[in-house]
Scaffold this active site. Structure first.
Site, PDB file in Angstrom:
ATOM      1  N   ASP A   1      -0.599  38.771 -12.006  1.00  0.00           N
ATOM      2  CA  ASP A   1      -1.569  37.698 -11.099  1.00  0.00           C
ATOM      3  C   ASP A   1      -2.856  38.453 -11.573  1.00  0.00           C
ATOM      4  O   ASP A   1      -3.559  39.429 -11.506  1.00  0.00           O
ATOM      5  CB  ASP A   1      -1.517  38.339  -9.714  1.00  0.00           C
ATOM      6  CG  ASP A   1      -2.296  37.407  -8.793  1.00  0.00           C
ATOM      7  OD1 ASP A   1      -2.437  36.320  -9.100  1.00  0.00           O
ATOM      8  OD2 ASP A   1      -2.791  37.696  -7.821  1.00  0.00           O
TER       9      ASP A   1
ATOM     10  N   LYS B   1       4.270  39.626  -2.017  1.00  0.00           N
ATOM     11  CA  LYS B   1       2.698  39.588  -2.417  1.00  0.00           C
ATOM     12  C   LYS B   1       2.221  40.606  -1.974  1.00  0.00           C
ATOM     13  O   LYS B   1       2.936  41.463  -1.190  1.00  0.00           O
ATOM     14  CB  LYS B   1       2.396  38.240  -1.987  1.00  0.00           C
ATOM     15  CG  LYS B   1       3.082  37.028  -2.587  1.00  0.00           C
ATOM     16  CD  LYS B   1       2.052  35.909  -2.228  1.00  0.00           C
ATOM     17  CE  LYS B   1       2.704  34.418  -2.798  1.00  0.00           C
ATOM     18  NZ  LYS B   1       1.816  33.412  -2.841  1.00  0.00           N
TER      19      LYS B   1
ATOM     20  N   GLU C   1       4.819  40.058  -7.236  1.00  0.00           N
ATOM     21  CA  GLU C   1       3.435  39.833  -7.709  1.00  0.00           C
ATOM     22  C   GLU C   1       2.599  41.113  -7.783  1.00  0.00           C
ATOM     23  O   GLU C   1       2.488  42.104  -7.137  1.00  0.00           O
ATOM     24  CB  GLU C   1       2.558  39.035  -6.517  1.00  0.00           C
ATOM     25  CG  GLU C   1       1.153  38.690  -6.887  1.00  0.00           C
ATOM     26  CD  GLU C   1       0.391  37.913  -5.824  1.00  0.00           C
ATOM     27  OE1 GLU C   1       0.444  36.797  -5.671  1.00  0.00           O
ATOM     28  OE2 GLU C   1      -0.181  38.943  -5.125  1.00  0.00           O
TER      29      GLU C   1
ATOM     30  N   LYS D   1       1.835  25.059  -3.104  1.00  0.00           N
ATOM     31  CA  LYS D   1       0.453  24.476  -2.863  1.00  0.00           C
ATOM     32  C   LYS D   1       0.562  22.819  -2.855  1.00  0.00           C
ATOM     33  O   LYS D   1       0.315  22.218  -4.030  1.00  0.00           O
ATOM     34  CB  LYS D   1      -0.900  24.901  -3.591  1.00  0.00           C
ATOM     35  CG  LYS D   1      -1.006  26.233  -3.219  1.00  0.00           C
ATOM     36  CD  LYS D   1      -2.072  26.778  -4.106  1.00  0.00           C
ATOM     37  CE  LYS D   1      -2.608  28.271  -3.469  1.00  0.00           C
ATOM     38  NZ  LYS D   1      -3.948  28.641  -4.513  1.00  0.00           N
TER      39      LYS D   1
ATOM     40  N   ARG E   1       0.768  -1.189  -0.030  1.00  0.00           N
ATOM     41  CA  ARG E   1       0.097   0.064  -0.214  1.00  0.00           C
ATOM     42  C   ARG E   1       0.900   1.251   0.147  1.00  0.00           C
ATOM     43  O   ARG E   1       0.650   2.254  -0.649  1.00  0.00           O
ATOM     44  CB  ARG E   1      -0.749  -0.019   1.362  1.00  0.00           C
ATOM     45  CG  ARG E   1      -1.937   1.184   1.465  1.00  0.00           C
ATOM     46  CD  ARG E   1      -2.953   0.993   0.176  1.00  0.00           C
ATOM     47  NE  ARG E   1      -2.724   1.883  -0.995  1.00  0.00           N
ATOM     48  CZ  ARG E   1      -3.107   1.425  -2.094  1.00  0.00           C
ATOM     49  NH1 ARG E   1      -4.116   0.245  -2.255  1.00  0.00           N
ATOM     50  NH2 ARG E   1      -2.728   2.231  -3.373  1.00  0.00           N
TER      51      ARG E   1
END
Length: 275
Positions: free
Chosen positions: A216, A165, A195, A133, A98
């Site tokens: 963006d 950001k 960004e 992510k 597994r």
């Protein structure tokens, strides 16, 4: 990218999680002398990825396991293909099955999805790139799978590259101030990415001499204008609203990079089986 010591570190943690103190089913049904032969096959088309990880799972459990592969990482596989033959300790094979499949099904799924995205760009120069992510403690395998799928890896972690950001800019007061603070503090070996939501931010970032400008969630026309303004003075990255149907049009604007979390976060696992 996947050094042996790194693979073993994570594989041992995964086996500890899955087996615990012992595999009470296998250990009570199967003797230490029993042997087993299995075939790893695919039930769908895709891109194979994770060969060394798959092998390491079984070798950690029994160093004498014999595995013969018929495909290498990055190869396209078709439904019904025999990917590998596994022979050796029945206990090791049954207990590790597994975990081994979890790795290669996830990694092959990401490689397959990434290949689809890169192919969808067509004749344009843009490269499909991942994001941060990722699954905690699984990032190295997911980013490796992106590379195997012919994608390009973005920064591996927060120490690779400075990325400003909107929240960073708000904290610093202005974009220019934030860039100037970073330039005084970070290593000469690190790049600065900004960004940008608007064309005025693009102009401000250019004036400060940043290395990478991320467009963006801009429209196609805004991206075209931004690429013209930048004119090779920085790497241009497009982000936002990226999917298989929008990729080619985004690439047509002339951007260098198209980043998308979807190639990892939304990639389905590939249906592989051990029989």
């Amino acid at each position: 990218m996947l050094n042996k010591f790194l693979i073993e570190k994570y594989v041992k943690q995964a086996l500890e999680e899955d087996i615990g103190f012992e595999d009470i089913t296998t250990d009570n049904l199967v003797s230490e002398e029993d042997k087993l032969e299995c075939i790893l096959n695919t039930r769908v088309d895709g891109v194979f990825c994770g060969r060394d990880v798959f092998r390491t799972v079984f070798e950690v459990l029994d160093k004498d396991i014999d595995i013969k592969f018929y495909f290498k990482d990055g190869d396209e596989i078709k439904k019904g293909d025999k990917i590998a033959e596994i022979k050796g300790s029945a206990r090791a094979i049954l207990s590790g099955e597994r975990t081994a499949l979890n790795y290669i099904q996830r990694m092959s799924g990401i490689a397959t999805e990434t290949r689809k995205y890169q192919n969808a760009i067509g004749e344009y120069k843009a490269k499909i790139v991942d994001t941060r992510k990722t699954t905690p403690c699984f990032r190295v395998f997911e980013k490796y799978a992106v590379k195997v799928g012919c994608g390009t890896v973005h920064r591996f972690n927060l120490s690779d590259c400075a990325m400003l950001k909107d929240n960073h800019v708000k904290f610093a007061g202005t974009l220019t101030n934030a860039i100037n603070i970073l330039k005084k503090s970070i290593s000469h070996a690190h790049k600065i990415e900004v960004e940008c939501d608007t064309l005025s931010q693009v102009e401000e970032a250019l004036a400060c001499g940043v290395d990478i400008i991320m467009l963006d969630n801009m429209t196609i026309d805004e991206m075209k204008t931004a690429v013209e303004k930048i004119n090779g003075r920085a790497i241009v990255e497009a982000s936002g609203n990226v999917n298989l149907t929008t990729l080619k049009e985004i690439a047509s604007t002339g951007v260098d990079i198209i980043s998308s979390s979807a190639i990892v976060a939304k990639a389905p696992t590939l249906d592989l089986g051990l029989d």
